[in-house]
Motif scaffolding. Structure first.
Motif, PDB file in Angstrom:
ATOM      1  N   VAL A   1      13.975   4.230  58.054  1.00 38.41           N
ATOM      2  CA  VAL A   1      13.206   5.463  58.217  1.00 38.41           C
ATOM      3  C   VAL A   1      13.517   6.427  57.086  1.00 38.41           C
ATOM      4  O   VAL A   1      12.630   7.103  56.565  1.00 38.41           O
ATOM      5  N   THR A   2      14.775   6.494  56.698  1.00 32.84           N
ATOM      6  CA  THR A   2      15.195   7.396  55.628  1.00 32.84           C
ATOM      7  C   THR A   2      15.420   6.599  54.348  1.00 32.84           C
ATOM      8  O   THR A   2      15.797   5.430  54.395  1.00 32.84           O
ATOM      9  N   ARG A   3      15.189   7.229  53.228  1.00 35.11           N
ATOM     10  CA  ARG A   3      15.282   6.534  51.948  1.00 35.11           C
ATOM     11  C   ARG A   3      16.719   6.249  51.569  1.00 35.11           C
ATOM     12  O   ARG A   3      17.588   7.123  51.641  1.00 35.11           O
ATOM     13  N   VAL A   4      16.981   5.009  51.131  1.00 33.87           N
ATOM     14  CA  VAL A   4      18.310   4.608  50.680  1.00 33.87           C
ATOM     15  C   VAL A   4      18.472   5.023  49.227  1.00 33.87           C
ATOM     16  O   VAL A   4      17.633   4.706  48.376  1.00 33.87           O
ATOM     17  N   THR A   5      19.558   5.733  48.941  1.00 33.34           N
ATOM     18  CA  THR A   5      19.796   6.228  47.576  1.00 33.34           C
ATOM     19  C   THR A   5      21.013   5.582  46.918  1.00 33.34           C
ATOM     20  O   THR A   5      21.157   5.661  45.695  1.00 33.34           O
ATOM     21  N   ALA A   6      21.907   4.968  47.687  1.00 34.92           N
ATOM     22  CA  ALA A   6      23.106   4.350  47.118  1.00 34.92           C
ATOM     23  C   ALA A   6      23.488   3.149  47.968  1.00 34.92           C
ATOM     24  O   ALA A   6      23.325   3.158  49.188  1.00 34.92           O
ATOM     25  N   VAL A   7      23.979   2.120  47.302  1.00 32.95           N
ATOM     26  CA  VAL A   7      24.375   0.886  47.981  1.00 32.95           C
ATOM     27  C   VAL A   7      25.773   0.498  47.510  1.00 32.95           C
ATOM     28  O   VAL A   7      26.078   0.543  46.313  1.00 32.95           O
ATOM     29  N   LEU A   8      26.631   0.125  48.462  1.00 33.72           N
ATOM     30  CA  LEU A   8      27.964  -0.392  48.142  1.00 33.72           C
ATOM     31  C   LEU A   8      28.138  -1.742  48.819  1.00 33.72           C
ATOM     32  O   LEU A   8      28.050  -1.843  50.047  1.00 33.72           O
ATOM     33  N   ALA A   9      28.337  -2.774  48.015  1.00 35.35           N
ATOM     34  CA  ALA A   9      28.678  -4.089  48.548  1.00 35.35           C
ATOM     35  C   ALA A   9      30.191  -4.133  48.737  1.00 35.35           C
ATOM     36  O   ALA A   9      30.948  -4.174  47.770  1.00 35.35           O
ATOM     37  N   HIS A  10      30.630  -4.144  49.977  1.00 36.18           N
ATOM     38  CA  HIS A  10      32.056  -4.048  50.276  1.00 36.18           C
ATOM     39  C   HIS A  10      32.776  -5.322  49.859  1.00 36.18           C
ATOM     40  O   HIS A  10      32.220  -6.428  49.907  1.00 36.18           O
ATOM     41  N   SER A  11      34.020  -5.166  49.450  1.00 40.58           N
ATOM     42  CA  SER A  11      34.787  -6.303  48.925  1.00 40.58           C
ATOM     43  C   SER A  11      35.051  -7.374  49.982  1.00 40.58           C
ATOM     44  O   SER A  11      35.384  -8.509  49.641  1.00 40.58           O
ATOM     45  N   SER A  12      34.902  -7.041  51.260  1.00 40.69           N
ATOM     46  CA  SER A  12      35.066  -8.048  52.296  1.00 40.69           C
ATOM     47  C   SER A  12      33.964  -9.101  52.241  1.00 40.69           C
ATOM     48  O   SER A  12      34.109 -10.190  52.802  1.00 40.69           O
TER      49      SER A  12
END
Length: 942
Positions: free
Chosen positions: A100-111
């Motif tokens: 619904v809300t725009r994604v502005t940042a993505v983090l691929a977690h080290s796990s």
């Protein structure tokens, strides 16, 4: 079937960059929704999103073979490299429900199991992959963050969107959240608390941030009560500067760290520059690129972070990929084995040569090495995956002509289109370029200290230099190229640099015809003084056509030492051994006025039509002021005439009725094809050398050539006599001419039989002439030139022939069996294979979109059933019609070995990778924020 096998060149309109230190793979996303992965040379993968939306972010899952893409339509996609039959394939495996809300940042977690998604509302959502299940209990809401921020900050402004998410390399439970207004928050995913201190750098003391005013700050994280600013700097002065969009700091064991950042230039003076600044100790360089910077990262190979490690800066800009060796003095460029910008100057023509002899191949490579001496000696740093493709069975060359007068030689034998050598013809002529102008080095003492990098240069010093036709003889090493201003250069391969004067011969193709005046560009002026030419192909003769129109046809016969050339005014034959003209034939129709207006005649004709129409309208308004009723009628008639003139021009491939063309049509004298053949012209018992020419008006000329004996070849002249003239009934343009021997096979290339690479043609049986026009294939008997059979292409769907080529189709089952066929590309984008000598349609496959007019015009066939065409200004698409000759990526990428635990970064063997990621994480926080003061206040609130 027509199988599209691989794309060569640089992706058109790149929009995102990603890198996996564990897989050693590079990923590039484009505005058209394509995702392309590259590893060691030959390791390539391509995927295409169903949505026609730009890729804005690419993130590899750490220590896995998955990656996540974010598109500008706010959709997330997961891809994986899945094994199949011993090879890897790039497949899309997951698509979460729309957000619904725009994604502005993505983090691929080290796990490798979590994705953190920052939004424009300030919330951070935690989702599980690959299922994209939201973990609501682990989400970080804006209210949770706001509750720990001083009231005076909240009262002045909201936090805005999440600008960046980065993970603590020492403790994966801790992430830093950067907000658009400048707030940095360190968050514990397990305890759901903000922390007072955390070790971000190797010594656990610093965080870097960059800002919209061109400044950056280094923050010392210490104590339990406050965080102090340790350093703040505006690298390029106190005048207003552009934002520093990304900043990276790399520590070294021996010496000061590297500091790299993009942007930050003074807005008024250098706001239009695309720069990445590199600072190391007292060395400060602003790397100046010729197109906009998309992203960059740094690769470090060694595990100890010493000065002996390989350190490379990888920069993706809109028009090329540049890799810079930061470990070698002077920071030289590392030559790219793929992703080379084919369009560094716009491509104007192509020429493919199959099965290059080893000696010529090595000589071209040696000439190229002299040109590449300025490149770094370090190996290519992106080495992921295994190339399992077999070694190419032969050496193939692709030559591309360019607008700036250069010819580039590419190794087209395998998956990678590798640059071998570059020939420049500009030195033969007087141009406006300053020979002392060195664009690669800045002026001493200049500030900022600019240094030009990259090879993309879309601007030509003189458009007349543009290469239009190329012909290379692989057996003799002779090369001829022709250009936009009627210039034809003859070159030979020389292993040493040499100074020489180039002899010029002016050829008047009008042959004294009166009533014509050339309205196009002037010819290029040839250098009269000796010119020093580097090792490689060196010109020794120039033929200048008058009028200096675009050369439309070119062929070379190195055994006879002859070249034939044609323009819109006629054709000529030149003896490059004696440096004399042998034949000049004017084919200009007296009614063809457009042929006198230069290469942009169609554009000029439109302008002329517009001018004439508006003049008629103005005259109508003056003369018919009292007749208002008739004015509208006159205007409609003028517009109708203009529309009719535009409709006659070929702006897109359309169906056309099969009808005879008028001899008054424009460009009927334009020469479309030239062909040398040793065949029967006078009688059936004596073969003779001959030259064949086909025009746009459906006319074929055949000239019988008399060549002196070998002993007297240098003294006695070559003569030419008109023997045959054929006028096709429908006057359709002639696009190809082939002579078939007594067995129905095409005649071999010059010197091919002498090098024992082809059997001698059958001269006992009768020869046949195959004339290919835009509408039909017609076979004539020789020497009587009587029609024997024909195949009409337009009888089916109105297609028109655009490209033809001879190909040998080898059997995939029997090594020593094959057949010759005629490859045909139509204006519908379809490829046909026509059998010889019976001229029967064998197969038809869709190949190029019919709307892609430039792709159809750029297509070039190979001698073994393959082809190339431009799918964008910077990319060739390769296809194959042969089951034996297929060049495609065959590669394998295996998941890296990694002992997964909560403290993954400490346990991984390549510590440099984790440090590199950490530095990127800590310093690329703000592409923009309010100002330095705001950031100070926010950080002290942590």
């Amino acid at each position: 079937m027509c199988k599209h096998t691989v794309e060569h060149g640089f992706p058109h309109q790149p929009s995102a960059l990603g890198y996996s230190p564990s897989l050693k793979l590079l990923a590039i996303g484009t505005r058209s929704g394509a995702i392309k992965l590259y590893g060691s040379p030959g390791v390539e993968f391509m995927g295409l999103h169903d949505e026609n939306a730009a890729v804005t972010q690419v993130h590899f899952m750490p220590h896995q073979v998955e990656l996540v893409t974010l598109l500008d339509d706010n959709s997330l996609h997961m891809w994986t490299l899945r094994g199949h039959n011993g090879l890897s394939e790039l497949l899309e495996i997951g698509l979460p429900p729309p957000s619904v809300t725009r994604v502005t940042a993505v983090l691929a977690h080290s796990s490798g199991e979590l994705l953190l998604l920052g939004t424009e509302g300030g919330h951070v959502f935690v989702v599980e992959v690959p299922g994209f299940r939201e973990l609501e209990e682990r989400n970080i809401s804006l209210d949770q963050v706001s509750s720990s921020i001083p009231d005076d900050y909240i009262g002045r402004r909201n936090l805005e969107h999440v600008e960046a998410l980065q993970e603590n390399p020492v403790d994966p439970d801790q992430v830093i959240i950067g907000y658009g207004r400048g707030l940095m928050v360190i968050w514990d995913l397990e305890k759901k608390l903000q922390l007072e201190s955390v070790c971000w750098t190797e010594d656990g003391k610093y965080i870097l941030s960059s800002h919209s005013d061109g400044s950056y700050c280094r923050w010392m994280v210490g104590g339990q009560d406050m965080n102090e600013e340790e350093k703040s700097d505006i690298p390029y002065g106190h005048f207003p500067c552009k934002a520093i969009s990304k900043i990276v700091q790399l520590p070294t064991e021996e010496g000061p760290p590297f500091l790299l950042f993009s942007g930050g230039m003074p807005r008024a003076s250098y706001g239009d520059r695309h720069c990445i600044t590199v600072i190391h100790g007292k060395t400060h360089v602003a790397l100046d690129f010729t197109s906009r910077i998309i992203d960059f990262f740094v690769i470090r190979d060694g595990p100890q972070r010493t000065d002996k490690d390989n350190l490379a800066l990888v920069v993706l800009v809109e028009e090329e990929l540049v890799v810079i060796d930061l470990q070698t003095e002077g920071w030289p460029i590392i030559q790219t084995p793929y992703l080379v910008p084919l369009h560094s100057s716009a491509i104007t023509c192509s020429h493919h040569v199959s099965t290059i002899p080893l000696k010529l191949w090595e000589r071209i490579l040696a000439a190229g090495k002299h040109q590449n001496a300025h490149y770094s000696k370090k190996p290519w740093p992106i080495t992921g995956g295994q190339n399992l493709a077999p070694d190419p069975p032969q050496r193939d060359l692709l030559l591309t002509g360019h607008e700036d007068g250069t010819v580039r030689f590419w190794d087209a034998s395998g998956v990678c289109l590798y640059p071998m050598y570059k020939l420049s013809t500009a030195g033969v002529f007087h141009t406006d370029a300053d020979p002392n102008d060195n664009m690669n080095q800045g002026t001493e003492g200049e500030w900022p200290p600019f240094r030009k990098v990259g090879c993309f240069d879309p601007y030509s010093d003189d458009p007349r230099l543009g290469i239009q036709k190329i012909h290379l003889c692989k057996y003799s090493g002779y090369l001829t190229v022709a250009g936009t201003a009627g210039q034809i250069l003859m070159l030979e391969l020389n292993d040493e640099a040499a100074e020489q004067t180039v002899e010029a011969k002016v050829v008047d193709l009008l042959q004294g015809q009166e009533g014509f005046r050339w309205k196009g560009h002037t010819q290029l002026d040839i250098q009269e003084d000796p010119v020093m030419f580097p090792a490689g192909f060196q010109p020794f003769a120039v033929v200048q056509c008058q009028p200096p129109a675009v050369v439309t046809a070119l062929t070379l016969h190195s055994e006879w030492k002859l070249i034939a050339f044609g323009t819109s005014h006629g054709f000529g034959l030149y003896d490059y051994q004696q440096k004399n003209s042998v034949l000049i034939k004017c084919t200009l129709n007296p009614s063809d006025q457009l042929a006198m207006e230069g290469p942009l005649s169609r554009v000029k004709s439109i302008k002329k039509s517009l001018r004439q129409s508006f003049r008629r309208i103005r005259r109508s308004r003056v003369s018919l002021r009292k007749q208002h009723v008739n004015t509208a009628t006159k205007l409609q008639e003028a517009n109708a005439r203009l529309e009719a003139e535009l409709a006659e021009m070929e702006l897109a491939p359309v169906q056309r009725k099969i009808e005879a063309r008028s001899s008054d049509d424009s460009f009927t004298g334009l020469v479309r094809t030239l062909y040398f053949a040793d065949t029967f012209l006078s009688d059936s018992s004596h073969n003779t050398p001959s030259l064949w020419a086909g025009t746009n008006g459906g006319c074929v000329f055949a000239y019988m050539l008399r060549l002196p004996s070998v002993e007297h070849r240098a003294d006695e002249p070559v003569t030419a006599q008109l023997s045959k003239e054929i006028q096709l009934m429908h006057r359709a343009p002639v696009v190809g001419i082939v002579v078939l021997d007594g067995h129905g096979a095409p005649l071999p290339e010059p010197l091919e039989v002498a090098h024992d690479l082809a059997r001698a043609p059958d001269m006992q049986g009768s020869h046949h002439l195959l004339v290919v026009s835009e509408e039909q294939f017609k076979v004539f008997t020789l020497p009587k030139v009587s029609a024997k059979m024909k195949l009409k292409l337009t009888a089916v769907d109105g297609s028109r022939v655009r490209r033809v080529g001879m190909a040998w189709f080898g059997s995939s089952r029997t090594e020593d069996y094959g057949e010759s066929g005629l490859l045909v590309l139509t204006n519908q984008g379809d490829v046909h294979v026509v059998s010889l000598p019976h001229v029967k349609m064998q197969v038809q496959y869709p190949c190029i979109r019919r709307e892609d007019v430039s792709g159809i015009a750029s297509c070039v066939f190979t001698k073994h059933g393959q082809g190339f065409y431009l799918i964008s200004p910077s990319e060739f698409e390769r296809f194959s019609l042969s089951t034996r000759c297929v060049v495609e990526p065959r590669c394998l990428v295996e998941a890296p070995l990694h002992s997964g635990c909560s403290n993954q970064h400490q346990s991984q063997p390549d510590g440099a990778s984790s440090t590199h990621r950490y530095i990127n994480l800590e310093v690329s926080l703000f592409s923009s924020c309010w100002c330095l003061l705001n950031t100070k206040v926010c950080c002290r609130a942590i």
